[in-house]
Motif scaffolding. Sequence first.
Motif, PDB file in Angstrom:
ATOM      1  N   LEU A   1       0.808  -1.220   0.000  1.00  0.00           N
ATOM      2  CA  LEU A   1       0.000   0.000   0.000  1.00  0.00           C
ATOM      3  C   LEU A   1       0.840   1.269   0.000  1.00  0.00           C
ATOM      4  O   LEU A   1       0.477   2.244  -0.678  1.00  0.00           O
TER       5      LEU A   1
ATOM      6  N   VAL B   1      -0.286   3.836  -2.956  1.00  0.00           N
ATOM      7  CA  VAL B   1      -0.983   5.072  -2.610  1.00  0.00           C
ATOM      8  C   VAL B   1      -0.313   6.293  -3.219  1.00  0.00           C
ATOM      9  O   VAL B   1      -0.929   7.360  -3.312  1.00  0.00           O
TER      10      VAL B   1
ATOM     11  N   ILE C   1      -6.996   5.016  -2.564  1.00  0.00           N
ATOM     12  CA  ILE C   1      -7.198   3.652  -2.078  1.00  0.00           C
ATOM     13  C   ILE C   1      -8.174   3.621  -0.911  1.00  0.00           C
ATOM     14  O   ILE C   1      -8.048   4.379   0.060  1.00  0.00           O
TER      15      ILE C   1
ATOM     16  N   VAL D   1      -4.777   6.638   2.988  1.00  0.00           N
ATOM     17  CA  VAL D   1      -5.581   5.448   2.688  1.00  0.00           C
ATOM     18  C   VAL D   1      -6.843   5.490   3.548  1.00  0.00           C
ATOM     19  O   VAL D   1      -6.780   5.772   4.746  1.00  0.00           O
TER      20      VAL D   1
END
Length: 254
Positions: free
Chosen positions: A17, A21, A26, A41
């Motif tokens: 992630l 990102v 996301i 996120v």
Amino acid sequence: MRLLVVGGCGLVGSMVLPHLVAMHRIRVLDLVEPAAPVSDVEYHAGDLHDVDLVAALAQGVDSLVFMAMGPVRDWGSPATARAHLDVAVPGMYATLTGAHRAGVRHAVYTSSMSVYRYPLDGKEPPPDREAPVDERLARYPDETTPPDASDFYGLAKRLGEAVCRNATVEWGMDAVCLRLCFPTADEDWPRGGPAMKRAIATSARDVAAAIEAALARRGKGFDAYAISGDAAERTMSLAKAKAELGWAPRDPTP
């Protein structure tokens, strides 16, 4: 792109992630809260079996990224096997149903090369029969060979791919299955351990790059790709990922 990442607080999600990102918006759905939340996120706690919840979170999303899997604790126990199979089959089906209801037409599944029997199980002889098992290198089949794993984890991943394929037939979705090999956090790279694991382990940066490449592959239905840090292709062919996704490991294993 706008992504719904299911299972984004798990092993793979926590690694990739931070890379994804940087380029995408996301939204994460997971049963648990993130141990170390990634900035920017959007996190939601919930069950991937909840079709209505998935459909609500998938509104306006460009792609579903499915990273969910069962627990690592009590590996091999009946309860753990059941949990992995539950995520991969009814869980995957419910998630794809919710995404379909929301109009999502593209999915990426972090599958595994474990869909094949481990190549040191006697089915394929190792290059050096005298070497200890931990020091042998063997070779996986390429994507033209149907998966054949029978252990609970490999079977779960096989069945998850089958559910993805069903979504392409039933709803016309695109589903890209990435058969990962020992994803490893960038700070822990390269991975130690037996020779076979060292040869195929893949850095988080390269896993994220493979997901990025899969997000761009559209309009071709179902497909699966071997993803590994084995740039020399000593243990498996990466030709398909190179040719069709434009992906190759930037962090090759020694």
